[in-house]
Design an enzyme around this catalytic site. Structure first.
Site, PDB file in Angstrom:
ATOM      1  N   ARG A   1     120.419  64.951 -24.715  1.00  0.00           N
ATOM      2  CA  ARG A   1     119.829  64.760 -25.868  1.00  0.00           C
ATOM      3  C   ARG A   1     119.950  63.234 -26.249  1.00  0.00           C
ATOM      4  NH1 ARG A   1     122.964  69.964 -26.652  1.00  0.00           N
ATOM      5  NH2 ARG A   1     121.316  71.644 -27.140  1.00  0.00           N
TER       6      ARG A   1
ATOM      7  N   LYS B   1     124.124  61.861 -36.494  1.00  0.00           N
ATOM      8  CA  LYS B   1     124.451  62.678 -35.424  1.00  0.00           C
ATOM      9  C   LYS B   1     124.205  61.952 -34.145  1.00  0.00           C
ATOM     10  CE  LYS B   1     124.014  67.364 -33.337  1.00  0.00           C
ATOM     11  NZ  LYS B   1     123.050  68.380 -33.451  1.00  0.00           N
TER      12      LYS B   1
ATOM     13  N   CYS C   1     118.531  74.600 -36.422  1.00  0.00           N
ATOM     14  CA  CYS C   1     117.995  74.007 -35.304  1.00  0.00           C
ATOM     15  C   CYS C   1     117.293  75.075 -34.464  1.00  0.00           C
ATOM     16  CB  CYS C   1     119.282  73.427 -34.432  1.00  0.00           C
ATOM     17  SG  CYS C   1     118.439  72.051 -33.368  1.00  0.00           S
TER      18      CYS C   1
ATOM     19  N   LYS D   1     128.432  63.152 -37.933  1.00  0.00           N
ATOM     20  CA  LYS D   1     128.903  64.147 -36.857  1.00  0.00           C
ATOM     21  C   LYS D   1     128.884  63.469 -35.315  1.00  0.00           C
ATOM     22  CE  LYS D   1     127.917  68.691 -34.604  1.00  0.00           C
ATOM     23  NZ  LYS D   1     127.370  69.781 -34.474  1.00  0.00           N
TER      24      LYS D   1
HETATM   25 ZN   LIG Z   1     120.034  71.637 -31.662  1.00  0.00          ZN
END
Ligand SMILES: [Zn+2]
Length: 335
Positions: free
Chosen positions: A228, A206, A127, A259
């Site tokens: 996010r 996620k 990431c 997740k």
């Molecule tokens: Zn990230």
């Protein structure tokens, strides 16, 4: 669905018969948690002899590579076969250059781990957020309606990061950014760099979760502005998770992940029963810290609750269990 009983009921059937003794209960146990399924996440930071405690995650540290190898070795000796590496670079910028630097913190640590512990499986989180000065998982651009996280320009950086991890010796690369098309971009970059044998474990479903709170202390990756929600999934959605996983599988994901874990058992179950692929569940920082905090007050039995929570991930369909408690769990499972 038809009845699980072919005939009759009580008193012919008495389910308690099979619960009479520990040996009987073990004989008919449907699901098991074993150390072989565990993955321990570890946080690498530059330096030597550095063990910086993460305040909100008791027993978890940011570690310099020498100390990280030591902890990985202890976990490996306890029976944990795999680690998942996160990096905290010395310097962050707007291009996340630390993420794909040949001698970046993850790349250095992977080399050291593979040299010192060749039998250990080394997974790397791919990431950009830990390496970006703004803390987002992709390239950002200010615009008339606020700053946006750009999808396509982020793909090249993610692909470059994954290839650099493979080159350092990573056994599996694990993209966690949730940009669209990143598995395809990473697969292509790996193949082109001669790593067609390196598997991708995608963080396929996620969710934008409040359970990540303590992790952001650990990885120093909290976004400096915004949130996010424009790239991680809405906690309310289940069909969307199936589409996310289907896309990642089509793009070349070898292992898919859900997740967080405990609040998303239904998603783990749907993913496993729909795709029948190796499925990982990430028991995230908040899941770990909740149990730690309650146990510290004497409100919960840490060992029993941890084992029960992780077993529930297996029962839901997870093949691979990622947990900060991996070393302790491996020890408990031997008792
Ligand atoms: Zn990230």
């Amino acid at each position: 669905m038809s009845s699980p009983l072919p005939y009759g009921g009580f008193p012919v059937h008495r389910p308690r018969r099979l619960r009479e003794s520990p040996a009987l209960r073990r004989l008919v146990r449907e699901t098991r948690l074993s150390a072989e399924q565990l993955v321990l996440p570890l946080f690498a930071r530059p330096g030597r002899k550095v063990r910086q405690p993460v305040g909100s995650m008791p027993g978890v540290f940011q570690l310099s590579p020498d100390e990280l190898v030591r902890d990985a070795g202890l976990a490996f000796a306890a029976g944990v076969p795999s680690v998942l590496l996160f990096g905290i670079p010395g310097r962050k910028d707007e291009r996340a250059s630390g993420a794909y630097a040949r001698n970046g913190i993850v790349q250095q640590t992977v080399r050291l781990l593979k040299r010192e512990l060749p039998g250990l499986l080394v997974l790397t989180d791919v990431c950009l957020c830990e390496y970006m000065s703004h803390g987002h998982c992709g390239v950002v651009k200010p615009g008339p309606r606020g700053t946006r996280v750009l999808n396509d320009p982020s793909l090249a950086l993610l692909a470059r990061t994954a290839a650099s991890h493979a080159e350092a010796g990573a056994d599996i690369v694990a993209p966690s950014d949730m940009m669209d098309g990143r598995v395809r971009a990473i697969r292509a970059a790996l193949d082109q760099a001669g790593f067609s044998h390196t598997p991708i474990m995608s963080y396929a479903a996620k969710y934008a979760s409040a359970f990540y709170g303590p992790f952001r202390d650990a990885a120093e990756s909290a976004p400096k502005f915004g949130d996010r929600l424009s790239y991680q999934m809405d906690a309310a959605n289940s069909d969307e998770a199936m589409r996310e996983v289907a896309l990642d599988v089509a793009e070349g994901a070898d292992i898919v992940m859900v997740k967080p874990a405990l609040a998303y058992l239904d998603i783990i179950h749907r993913v496993k029963s729909t795709f029948r692929l190796p499925t990982a569940a990430y028991a995230v920082s908040g899941e770990f810290s909740m149990i730690k905090a309650a146990a510290a007050r004497g409100w919960l039995d840490e060992k029993a609750v941890t084992l029960e929570a992780l077993l529930s991930l297996r029962r839901a369909g997870a093949d691979i269990v990622i947990t900060y408690a991996a070393k302790e769990v491996a020890g408990w499972l031997k008792e």
